[in-house]
Scaffold this motif. Structure first.
Motif, PDB file in Angstrom:
ATOM      1  N   ILE A 158     -12.628  -7.962  -4.126  1.00 13.57           N
ATOM      2  CA  ILE A 158     -12.492  -6.989  -5.278  1.00 13.57           C
ATOM      3  C   ILE A 158     -13.348  -7.408  -6.339  1.00 13.57           C
ATOM      4  O   ILE A 158     -11.816  -7.613  -7.260  1.00 13.57           O
ATOM      5  N   LEU A 159     -13.823  -7.188  -6.848  1.00 13.18           N
ATOM      6  CA  LEU A 159     -14.662  -7.195  -8.343  1.00 13.18           C
ATOM      7  C   LEU A 159     -14.106  -6.054  -8.604  1.00 13.18           C
ATOM      8  O   LEU A 159     -13.420  -5.079  -8.181  1.00 13.18           O
ATOM      9  N   ARG A 160     -13.868  -6.297 -10.223  1.00 13.79           N
ATOM     10  CA  ARG A 160     -13.308  -5.106 -11.235  1.00 13.79           C
ATOM     11  C   ARG A 160     -14.072  -3.828 -11.210  1.00 13.79           C
ATOM     12  O   ARG A 160     -15.578  -4.834 -11.111  1.00 13.79           O
ATOM     13  N   ASN A 161     -13.675  -3.049 -10.890  1.00 15.49           N
ATOM     14  CA  ASN A 161     -14.736  -1.552 -10.693  1.00 15.49           C
ATOM     15  C   ASN A 161     -14.180   0.055 -10.356  1.00 15.49           C
ATOM     16  O   ASN A 161     -13.652   0.282 -10.247  1.00 15.49           O
ATOM     17  N   TYR A 162     -14.178  -0.094 -11.884  1.00 17.27           N
ATOM     18  CA  TYR A 162     -13.458   1.268 -12.785  1.00 17.27           C
ATOM     19  C   TYR A 162     -14.229   2.146 -11.842  1.00 17.27           C
ATOM     20  O   TYR A 162     -13.247   3.338 -11.511  1.00 17.27           O
ATOM     21  N   PRO A 163     -14.950   2.745 -11.517  1.00 13.90           N
ATOM     22  CA  PRO A 163     -15.400   3.770 -10.689  1.00 13.90           C
ATOM     23  C   PRO A 163     -14.691   4.169  -9.136  1.00 13.90           C
ATOM     24  O   PRO A 163     -14.581   5.266  -9.136  1.00 13.90           O
ATOM     25  N   LEU A 164     -14.969   2.465  -8.770  1.00 19.96           N
ATOM     26  CA  LEU A 164     -14.342   2.953  -7.270  1.00 19.96           C
ATOM     27  C   LEU A 164     -12.996   3.217  -7.816  1.00 19.96           C
ATOM     28  O   LEU A 164     -12.039   3.716  -6.941  1.00 19.96           O
ATOM     29  N   ALA A 165     -12.316   1.979  -8.591  1.00 21.38           N
ATOM     30  CA  ALA A 165     -10.661   2.899  -8.795  1.00 21.38           C
ATOM     31  C   ALA A 165     -10.304   4.203  -9.513  1.00 21.38           C
ATOM     32  O   ALA A 165      -9.511   4.955  -8.904  1.00 21.38           O
ATOM     33  N   LEU A 166     -11.239   4.983  -9.528  1.00 19.77           N
ATOM     34  CA  LEU A 166     -10.977   6.531 -10.233  1.00 19.77           C
ATOM     35  C   LEU A 166     -11.299   6.559  -8.475  1.00 19.77           C
ATOM     36  O   LEU A 166     -10.466   8.003  -8.234  1.00 19.77           O
ATOM     37  N   ASP A 167     -11.497   6.972  -8.529  1.00 15.60           N
ATOM     38  CA  ASP A 167     -12.249   7.587  -6.480  1.00 15.60           C
ATOM     39  C   ASP A 167     -11.119   7.054  -5.804  1.00 15.60           C
ATOM     40  O   ASP A 167     -10.824   8.362  -5.760  1.00 15.60           O
ATOM     41  N   TYR A 168     -10.590   6.241  -5.785  1.00 13.54           N
ATOM     42  CA  TYR A 168      -8.989   5.538  -4.666  1.00 13.54           C
ATOM     43  C   TYR A 168      -8.162   6.539  -5.456  1.00 13.54           C
ATOM     44  O   TYR A 168      -7.437   6.911  -4.772  1.00 13.54           O
ATOM     45  N   LEU A 169      -8.047   6.931  -7.082  1.00  8.61           N
ATOM     46  CA  LEU A 169      -7.298   7.782  -7.876  1.00  8.61           C
ATOM     47  C   LEU A 169      -7.243   8.522  -6.974  1.00  8.61           C
ATOM     48  O   LEU A 169      -5.940   9.197  -6.625  1.00  8.61           O
ATOM     49  N   LYS A 170      -7.518   9.848  -7.134  1.00 14.42           N
ATOM     50  CA  LYS A 170      -8.728  10.586  -6.179  1.00 14.42           C
ATOM     51  C   LYS A 170      -7.729  11.081  -4.807  1.00 14.42           C
ATOM     52  O   LYS A 170      -7.253  12.192  -4.780  1.00 14.42           O
ATOM     53  N   PHE A 171      -8.520   9.873  -4.581  1.00 14.94           N
ATOM     54  CA  PHE A 171      -8.254  10.050  -3.081  1.00 14.94           C
ATOM     55  C   PHE A 171      -6.702  10.188  -2.970  1.00 14.94           C
ATOM     56  O   PHE A 171      -5.814  11.304  -2.016  1.00 14.94           O
ATOM     57  N   ALA A 172      -5.862   9.133  -3.689  1.00 14.33           N
ATOM     58  CA  ALA A 172      -4.400   9.585  -3.383  1.00 14.33           C
ATOM     59  C   ALA A 172      -4.115  10.605  -3.670  1.00 14.33           C
ATOM     60  O   ALA A 172      -2.631  10.763  -3.166  1.00 14.33           O
ATOM     61  N   LEU A 173      -4.257  11.255  -4.831  1.00 11.73           N
ATOM     62  CA  LEU A 173      -3.592  12.216  -5.176  1.00 11.73           C
ATOM     63  C   LEU A 173      -3.740  13.818  -4.009  1.00 11.73           C
ATOM     64  O   LEU A 173      -3.356  14.426  -3.760  1.00 11.73           O
ATOM     65  N   VAL A 174      -4.867  14.047  -3.580  1.00 13.13           N
ATOM     66  CA  VAL A 174      -5.415  14.655  -2.771  1.00 13.13           C
ATOM     67  C   VAL A 174      -4.653  14.301  -0.941  1.00 13.13           C
ATOM     68  O   VAL A 174      -4.717  15.365  -0.467  1.00 13.13           O
ATOM     69  N   ASN A 175      -4.701  13.133  -0.176  1.00 13.89           N
ATOM     70  CA  ASN A 175      -4.282  12.936   0.381  1.00 13.89           C
ATOM     71  C   ASN A 175      -2.915  13.370   1.154  1.00 13.89           C
ATOM     72  O   ASN A 175      -2.427  13.256   0.656  1.00 13.89           O
ATOM     73  N   SER A 176      -2.647  14.178   2.089  1.00 12.83           N
ATOM     74  CA  SER A 176      -1.841  15.423   2.316  1.00 12.83           C
ATOM     75  C   SER A 176      -0.665  14.112   3.141  1.00 12.83           C
ATOM     76  O   SER A 176       0.758  14.011   2.718  1.00 12.83           O
ATOM     77  N   ASP A 177      -0.885  13.151   3.355  1.00 14.62           N
ATOM     78  CA  ASP A 177       0.056  11.970   3.275  1.00 14.62           C
ATOM     79  C   ASP A 177       1.359  11.177   2.587  1.00 14.62           C
ATOM     80  O   ASP A 177       2.009  11.011   2.364  1.00 14.62           O
ATOM     81  N   ILE A 178       1.450  12.288   1.479  1.00 16.89           N
ATOM     82  CA  ILE A 178       1.573  11.637  -0.102  1.00 16.89           C
ATOM     83  C   ILE A 178       3.120  12.366   0.701  1.00 16.89           C
ATOM     84  O   ILE A 178       4.061  11.913  -0.141  1.00 16.89           O
ATOM     85  N   GLU A 179       3.129  13.617   1.029  1.00 15.82           N
ATOM     86  CA  GLU A 179       4.433  14.306   1.632  1.00 15.82           C
ATOM     87  C   GLU A 179       5.448  13.246   2.018  1.00 15.82           C
ATOM     88  O   GLU A 179       6.618  13.501   2.720  1.00 15.82           O
ATOM     89  N   THR A 180       4.862  12.192   3.379  1.00 15.46           N
ATOM     90  CA  THR A 180       5.245  11.479   4.181  1.00 15.46           C
ATOM     91  C   THR A 180       6.113  10.457   3.104  1.00 15.46           C
ATOM     92  O   THR A 180       6.912  10.232   3.971  1.00 15.46           O
TER      93      THR A 180
END
Length: 518
Positions: free
Chosen positions: A304-326
């Motif tokens: 896992i090398l530093r990768n800002y665009p990929l970090a950004l993508d993971y953040l977006k997935f984290a915010l939209v994924n429905s399991d945030i409720e669980t």
């Protein structure tokens, strides 16, 4: 600041940002949905099918509800082992008499056939682990419905018959595990004497399930019987819990990997934790996506090398994924992190308005750290005239004062007010006619203010005498806070502290007017 003034600032911010923030979130949902569709087209991604099922099921944020599509995606996700999809399939199956319930998409007229199908789906989801509310729903039906009790007994008898004739080890592991789950749940609703018998029975079935390679059996042994001490009173419960959770994780059980990461990571190598996180991402849980965002933001191993665009993508997935409720996790932290990346151009071009919208969404979570961080970041953007929607300096001051109201965040508000007065002396009348030096000294005394800012104060003589030795001490402290799963804000400040240390090391310091940009 009076409560009325604070409310006025909140109202101004709401008028300034709320509509755009809502649109921004809807666009985020659509963007992530497109990514999930692409992943399902590239292969059978169970989590992407599950997330698409939830988006269609709920009609989420501008996406029209489509129950047929929701059911189709849930079914594919369930067939490929997603632990939550069977729970929602169970919810979408009902009898003709239940047609008034808009969630029902498959109808079965015979009540006992309906119950048998729902029992199997609910046990399939609940017996995987605490990925959703399936276990609570099962417990409710078990305690309150004779129809369900009969259906569970029919399924139990069927499982026992299958075990007597089955030779496939994977199926034997799964059947034993389901029998263990049924016995375990029976124990939770029984009296003390009976429950012990059921727990012993569950232990035997789970042990058999593990013997035949069922990872979820090891999970139940580790988490429920030992970690939660259900049916076990020994003093070595912590060691036994970790032992079985590790065995479950090694056999591929995602929830166990999450628990190892969350509660036992200090006992394992960074490489193993990263491996568990990567594997866990196949089910896309928000907390996993957020952890991966941090790791790619920081860069922690050769994998896992530093990768800002990929970090950004993971953040977006984290915010939209429905399991945030669980899996409750502070969404304000994720919104704040996303705002930070747009604000400072990390992995994407600077987009100050977009940053402010995400800061505003973090701000709505009123009483945690990141909502207060978001307040003073919005104030900073307004003060520096970065926003097209507002350049009212009084709103910026209100944001800083909002952070000052809470003792835990007092230092941040004071630091920003001091910088404002220093850069724009004409604002002194708007800030209680108190000097910047006074606010800097208050900020320095506050233990919650990041050592990075205290390092700046000593490097540039902001409210204190210039002292590069002290500055280095505070920058070092900021760098030391950069742990494996520290938040993105802390990692960002640690990066800035490293840059400052490098500059000081070669004798370069920027003082005076240039200091105002920090």
């Amino acid at each position: 600041m009076s409560k009325n003034k604070k409310s006025n600032v909140d109202q101004l911010l709401a008028e300034m940002l709320a509509n755009h923030a809502d649109k921004s979130y809807r666009n985020l949902v659509k963007e992530v949905m497109k990514k999930h569709i692409k992943l399902t087209e590239e292969g059978n991604s169970p989590h992407s099918h599950y997330e698409l099922g939830r988006i269609y099921h709920l009609g989420k944020d501008g996406i029209h509800q489509n129950l047929e599509k929701a059911y189709e995606h849930y079914q594919i996700a369930s067939d490929h082992g997603h632990p939550v999809a069977p729970y929602y399939l169970c919810q979408m199956i009902g009898s003709h008499e239940e047609r008034r319930d808009a969630d029902k998409i498959r109808f079965i007229s015979q009540s006992h056939h309906l119950i048998d199908i729902k029992v199997r789906l609910l046990i399939k989801a609940a017996a995987c682990g605490a990925y959703c509310k399936a276990e609570q729903k099962y417990s409710y039906y078990l305690a309150s419905s004779k129809l369900w009790q009969d259906g569970i007994n029919r399924y139990k008898n069927w499982l026992e018959e299958q075990i007597r004739s089955e030779e496939d080890q994977a199926k034997l592991g799964r059947w034993n595990h389901y029998l263990g789950f049924i016995a375990y749940k029976k124990g939770t609703v029984s009296g003390l004497t009976e429950s012990r018998q059921y727990y012993l029975q569950a232990y035997r079935y789970f042990s058999q399930g593990g013997k035949f390679g069922c990872a979820a059996s090891y999970y139940y042994l580790g988490y429920w019987l030992y970690r939660l001490k259900i049916g076990y009173d020994g003093h070595d419960y912590k060691e036994k819990a970790e032992k079985y959770l590790y065995k479950a994780a090694q056999h591929g059980h995602i929830m166990s990997k999450l628990l190892i990461i969350k509660d036992y990571r200090h006992n394992y190598s960074t490489e193993l934790i990263v491996d568990y996180l990567t594997a866990s991402s196949s089910f896309g849980f928000s907390i996993v996506m957020y952890y991966l965002a941090i790791l790619y933001f920081r860069g922690v191993t050769d994998i896992i090398l530093r990768n800002y665009p990929l970090a950004l993508d993971y953040l977006k997935f984290a915010l939209v994924n429905s399991d945030i409720e669980t899996f409750p996790f502070p969404t304000s932290c994720m919104y704040y992190s996303l705002g930070l990346m747009y604000h400072y151009g990390l992995g994407i071009h600077h987009h100050y308005n977009q940053a402010s919208y995400y800061y505003y969404l973090a701000l709505q979570k009123n009483n945690d750290a990141y909502s207060h961080y978001a307040a003073w970041q919005i104030g900073k953007l307004i003060q520096k005239r970065r926003l097209s929607s507002c350049d009212d300096i009084q709103v910026a001051i209100g944001c800083y004062r909002r952070a000052r109201l809470i003792n835990q965040f007092y230092g941040y508000g004071c630091y920003r007010l001091a910088k404002l007065i220093l850069k724009s002396p004409q604002t002194l009348s708007l800030t209680e006619d108190i000097s910047s030096t006074y606010y800097f000294k208050l900020a320095m005394k506050c233990s919650s203010l990041s050592p990075y800012y205290k390092g700046l104060m000593y490097e540039y003589g902001l409210g204190v005498n210039v002292d590069l030795t002290q500055a280095r001490t505070f920058y070092t402290s900021a760098i030391e806070k950069d742990g494996l799963f520290c938040d993105i804000y802390t990692a960002h400040l640690a990066d800035k502290a490293r840059q400052k240390m490098d500059l000081i090391q070669i004798g370069i310091t920027y003082r005076g007017i240039l200091a105002l940009s920090y």
